[in-house]
Design a protein around this motif. Structure first.
Motif: not given
Length: 269
Positions: A98-102
């Motif tokens: 649910g988290r992005t690398d960005n």
DNA sequence: AAAAAGCCCAACCGCGAAGGC
DNA sequence: AGCCTTCGCGGTTGGGCTTTT
């Protein structure tokens, strides 16, 4: 001759996405899946390049995105993973469904990095910053940071990484520490104990089957690749299954503006 | 209240990797 | 084997928002 651009940029729109564009992209992907990003904008009726569409979907529109700030535990994990993996944000992000690398990269650069520096710890190595380097860094500090440091102010303390109110709670109960410019963080172990990384590590090895973050057997390739998983779902045209699968964890409330775009799903049932 | 400074984050850019032909 | 296309990643930027002066 340089590399050819990924797309013909003439006439393509750039900058922030509008609600309407978001709607188009979501509708298209939910209906058709993702086969080739290059063709997505054309087929979806968007004046964007495929790259831009991909980024927008991954970083903002994906229904499984977790919204909101990072928890204390997540921050600890990020620090620990970063010490193992370096700036391989996608690898780090693969441990945070649910988290992005960005998002993680931004959080690292804007919050965690500064706070670790403030604590006298090199964010890259998690080792104490040499006095020389530290004074060098001070030259680069903003006025505000210098003020905060020099007065060891309430505000400076509040702004410190890992939020000292949280960190204090994690410290050994009988140790009362004050956080000011005289605080010596030259002891790396001390910092780790403040961050409670050790207990987190042991927790993680108990609870997570995929975690082997910093052990000597840590593998950079063992992380599950979320986007690949999603993509395979989509490619199998298991749209309903995909949506159902996420249904229980979706922050759908945050999707209110787009709600109507998903109504067609109900109609199919 | 207004201007300046700082912060945050979405989006862009360029490069390397992977895969197809 | 070499070229081309596409994808994914990491670094960077720019503009809006917030805080400070």
């Amino acid at each position: 001759m340089g590399r050819q651009p990924c797309c013909d940029k003439v006439g393509l729109k750039r900058g922030p996405w509008t609600i309407e564009e978001d709607h188009k992209l979501i509708n298209f992907i939910l209906n058709n899946g993702i086969h080739c990003w290059r063709t997505v904008p054309k087929l979806a009726g968007l004046l964007r390049c495929g790259k831009s569409c991909r980024l927008r979907w991954i970083n903002y529109l994906r229904p499984d995105l977790k919204r909101g700030g990072f928890t204390e535990k997540e921050e600890d994990q990020i620090i620990q993973l970063h010490s193992c993996l370096g700036n391989r944000w996608s690898k780090i992000a693969s441990h945070f469904p649910g988290r992005t690398d960005n998002e993680i990269k931004n959080h690292w650069n804007t919050k965690i990095k500064k706070r670790l520096k403030f604590l006298g710890v090199d964010p890259m190595t998690l080792k104490p910053i040499e006095q020389k380097e530290q004074s060098g860094d001070d030259k680069n500090m903003t006025d505000q940071q210098q003020k905060n440091t020099s007065k060891g102010s309430e505000q400076g303390v509040e702004n410190m990484s890992l939020d000292m109110t949280k960190t204090e709670g994690k410290m050994e109960e009988n140790k009362v520490m004050t956080w000011d410019d005289t605080t010596d963080f030259s002891n790396y172990e001390m910092l780790c104990s403040q961050l409670d990384l050790g207990s987190w590590m042991s927790q993680e090895t108990k609870t997570s089957t995929t975690s082997s973050y910093c052990s000597s057997s840590f593998s950079l390739d063992d992380s599950s690749n979320l986007s690949m998983d999603e993509s395979s779902y989509l490619q199998e045209n298991s749209l309903q299954q995909w949506v159902d699968g996420f249904d229980s964890i979706l922050p759908w409330d945050s999707f209110n503006p787009l709600e109507k775009d998903f109504l067609f799903l109900d109609n199919r049932q």
